[in-house]
Design a protein around this motif. Structure first.
Motif, PDB file in Angstrom:
ATOM      1  N   LEU A 179      -5.332  -3.121   5.164  1.00  0.00           N
ATOM      2  CA  LEU A 179      -4.157  -3.963   4.945  1.00  0.00           C
ATOM      3  C   LEU A 179      -4.317  -4.839   3.714  1.00  0.00           C
ATOM      4  O   LEU A 179      -3.366  -5.008   2.945  1.00  0.00           O
ATOM      5  N   ARG A 229       2.193  -1.203   5.624  1.00  0.00           N
ATOM      6  CA  ARG A 229       2.113  -2.341   6.545  1.00  0.00           C
ATOM      7  C   ARG A 229       2.511  -2.004   7.969  1.00  0.00           C
ATOM      8  O   ARG A 229       1.808  -2.345   8.895  1.00  0.00           O
ATOM      9  N   GLN A 276      -0.301  -2.062  10.785  1.00  0.00           N
ATOM     10  CA  GLN A 276      -0.209  -3.191  11.722  1.00  0.00           C
ATOM     11  C   GLN A 276      -0.091  -2.684  13.148  1.00  0.00           C
ATOM     12  O   GLN A 276      -0.710  -3.212  14.063  1.00  0.00           O
TER      13      GLN A 276
END
Length: 185
Positions: free
Chosen positions: A53, A59, A63
């Motif tokens: 990240l 993302r 995530q």
């Protein structure tokens, strides 16, 4: 070995970290399936996802994978008799970010709702007031069910969360009637 080489030769490329994280998380799954300890591999996989990240990995998917990895580590910690509360908070935080980026992902909302429910259960054992946390879990599960309306698993989890809220209201001297009604089909 391939991903280790990628990390060494191109340390700013997130793909090496993502690949190494995948390999470590897969190894952790294999170890768990054989009844062996996997906490170290999970922790290293989580570290690699965080590194990916910081180096510009996609993302939303990263995530979400980070939230899932924390959720797996929670299960391992619980199985080892260790306190998983900080790991639960890390899982919820990673899923918060994934949902912020991709708000229409039912799986991330469902997992965050489940993690919040688990955290509420553990905090309730410490006699903490968890009604607000359970309400947040209900919101997540309800949103996930709207995004995936045919999921019986989500219906079950949502009903369980409503029952949990009714129990908490009753324990704290509140009115549990509304929460209990929501728990019924």
């Amino acid at each position: 070995a391939e991903f280790e080489a990628m990390v060494r030769t191109a340390p700013d490329d997130p793909k090496g970290y993502e690949g190494r994280a995948t390999a470590r998380l897969n190894l952790a799954d294999l170890l768990l399936a054989r009844g062996e300890q996997a906490d170290e591999e999970l922790a290293l996989g989580i570290r690699d996802l965080r590194e990916a990240l910081t180096r510009g990995a996609p993302r939303l998917s990263t995530q979400a994978r980070l939230g899932e990895a924390h959720a797996r580590r929670v299960q391992v910690l619980q199985g080892n008799g260790q306190d998983p509360i900080e790991e639960l908070r890390a899982s919820i935080a990673a899923l918060d970010e994934a949902i912020r980026i991709g708000p229409r992902d039912a799986a991330n909302r469902a997992l965050r709702g489940q993690q919040r429910g688990t955290l509420a259960t553990l905090l309730a054992l410490r006699r903490e007031d968890v009604r607000e946390l359970v309400r947040c879990a209900i919101e997540d599960l309800d949103a996930a069910l709207r995004l995936d309306p045919g999921s019986t698993r989500l219906e079950h989890d949502l009903g369980s969360a409503w029952l949990r809220l009714a129990e908490e209201e009753q324990l704290r001297g509140g009115d549990a009637t509304d929460a209990a009604r929501h728990a019924l089909p």
